[in-house]
Design a protein around this motif. Structure first.
Motif, PDB file in Angstrom:
ATOM      1  N   THR A  96      -1.201  52.074  -9.647  1.00 31.15           N
ATOM      2  CA  THR A  96       0.001  51.533 -10.279  1.00 31.15           C
ATOM      3  C   THR A  96      -0.191  51.489 -11.787  1.00 31.15           C
ATOM      4  N   PRO A  97       0.822  51.863 -12.555  1.00 30.40           N
ATOM      5  CA  PRO A  97       0.678  51.882 -14.023  1.00 30.40           C
ATOM      6  C   PRO A  97       0.431  50.497 -14.602  1.00 30.40           C
ATOM      7  N   SER A  98      -0.056  50.495 -15.819  1.00 34.12           N
ATOM      8  CA  SER A  98      -0.258  49.240 -16.553  1.00 34.12           C
ATOM      9  C   SER A  98       1.004  48.876 -17.336  1.00 34.12           C
ATOM     10  N   PHE A  99       1.064  47.647 -17.781  1.00 36.96           N
ATOM     11  CA  PHE A  99       2.198  47.146 -18.548  1.00 36.96           C
ATOM     12  C   PHE A  99       2.426  47.978 -19.807  1.00 36.96           C
ATOM     13  N   ARG A 100       3.672  48.392 -20.025  1.00 32.15           N
ATOM     14  CA  ARG A 100       4.114  49.161 -21.185  1.00 32.15           C
ATOM     15  C   ARG A 100       3.528  50.570 -21.238  1.00 32.15           C
ATOM     16  N   LEU A 121       9.345  52.714 -20.722  1.00 35.16           N
ATOM     17  CA  LEU A 121       8.090  51.974 -20.577  1.00 35.16           C
ATOM     18  C   LEU A 121       8.041  51.318 -19.207  1.00 35.16           C
ATOM     19  N   PHE A 122       6.891  51.397 -18.564  1.00 37.32           N
ATOM     20  CA  PHE A 122       6.699  50.697 -17.301  1.00 37.32           C
ATOM     21  C   PHE A 122       6.528  49.206 -17.596  1.00 37.32           C
ATOM     22  N   LEU A 123       7.260  48.375 -16.872  1.00 35.05           N
ATOM     23  CA  LEU A 123       7.193  46.936 -17.123  1.00 35.05           C
ATOM     24  C   LEU A 123       6.270  46.230 -16.140  1.00 35.05           C
ATOM     25  N   LEU A 124       6.608  46.259 -14.870  1.00 31.26           N
ATOM     26  CA  LEU A 124       5.770  45.566 -13.896  1.00 31.26           C
ATOM     27  C   LEU A 124       6.105  46.025 -12.487  1.00 31.26           C
ATOM     28  N   PRO A 125       5.155  45.854 -11.572  1.00 31.71           N
ATOM     29  CA  PRO A 125       5.427  46.147 -10.164  1.00 31.71           C
ATOM     30  C   PRO A 125       6.014  44.912  -9.486  1.00 31.71           C
ATOM     31  N   ALA A 159       9.194  60.050 -11.840  1.00 28.35           N
ATOM     32  CA  ALA A 159       8.769  59.252 -12.988  1.00 28.35           C
ATOM     33  C   ALA A 159       7.295  59.538 -13.208  1.00 28.35           C
ATOM     34  N   LEU A 160       6.940  60.008 -14.409  1.00 26.33           N
ATOM     35  CA  LEU A 160       5.599  60.507 -14.663  1.00 26.33           C
ATOM     36  C   LEU A 160       4.912  59.771 -15.798  1.00 26.33           C
ATOM     37  N   ILE A 161       3.608  59.620 -15.645  1.00 24.71           N
ATOM     38  CA  ILE A 161       2.734  59.168 -16.715  1.00 24.71           C
ATOM     39  C   ILE A 161       1.568  60.148 -16.773  1.00 24.71           C
TER      40      ILE A 161
END
Length: 209
Positions: A96-100, A121-125, A159-161
């Motif tokens: 899971t991505p990290s914050f921001r 920006l990814f915010l939160l799960p 959605a990609l990082i």
């Protein structure tokens, strides 16, 4: 010009969504042909028994011959009738991505002729979310703030990082028709095993036909 060769449009006569080509290994591949498309499950809610009515395009045209939904969340894996032309395919994220963390979401929303990029920006799960009508469940969900908001038709888009798919576009927050630029994605990492199993089953079933 925005483009993402692995992104595709899935359509019927009356509606469409977005999706992304992936390899059965779930790993990134260079110039690989594939029959697998990852997308949203809610697009197939009323027509899983009529999968061949769905068409796929993205610089090519194919039919969908089978669909497997991923239990508990808004993801589905589709099988094309023949492989799409070779593309650089993204892999699936392991965590899971990290914050921001910066996120790029690609989709055909707004009747775009090519896949459009939504940066954010990814915010939160979050453990679980639902659509307003409670017909679509996303678990676990990830919240993304997009500077260029996701719109209808982006559903299913990747959605990609760092070129890894962290989720598929599922829901948008638009109370009273006002798009708040907040999107819900169905997170990939907890469902990797189920996606791999669906890929194997789809390809195995096609070889037995």
């Amino acid at each position: 010009m925005n483009s993402y060769p692995a992104a595709v449009k899935i359509r019927t006569r009356r509606s469409y969504c977005s999706g992304v080509l992936i390899d059965a290994s779930l790993k990134p591949c260079t110039q690989q042909a594939t029959r697998l498309v990852l997308t949203c499950a809610h697009f197939f809610r009323d027509g899983l028994d009529k999968a061949d009515h769905y068409k796929v395009s993205g610089g090519f045209n194919r039919r969908i011959t089978a669909v497997r939904t991923i239990d508990g969340t808004d993801m589905a894996l589709c099988l094309l009738d023949t492989p799409a032309p070779p593309r650089n395919l993204p892999g699936l994220a392991h965590s899971t991505p990290s914050f921001r963390a910066p996120v790029s979401t690609w989709g055909y929303g707004g009747r775009a002729r090519r896949a459009q990029k939504r940066t954010g920006l990814f915010l939160l799960p979050f453990f679980r979310t639902w659509s307003v009508d409670f017909l679509t469940t996303v678990s676990p969900a990830g919240f993304v703030f997009n500077t260029n908001p996701a719109v209808k038709g982006d559903s299913g888009g990747p959605a990609l990082i760092d070129d890894a798919i962290i989720g598929t576009q599922a829901l948008i927050l638009n109370p009273l028709g006002r798009n708040l630029k907040l999107a819900t994605v169905a997170l990939i990492a907890p469902h990797r095993t189920a996606i791999a199993a669906a890929a194997a089953a789809l390809l195995r079933g096609s070889s037995e036909d």
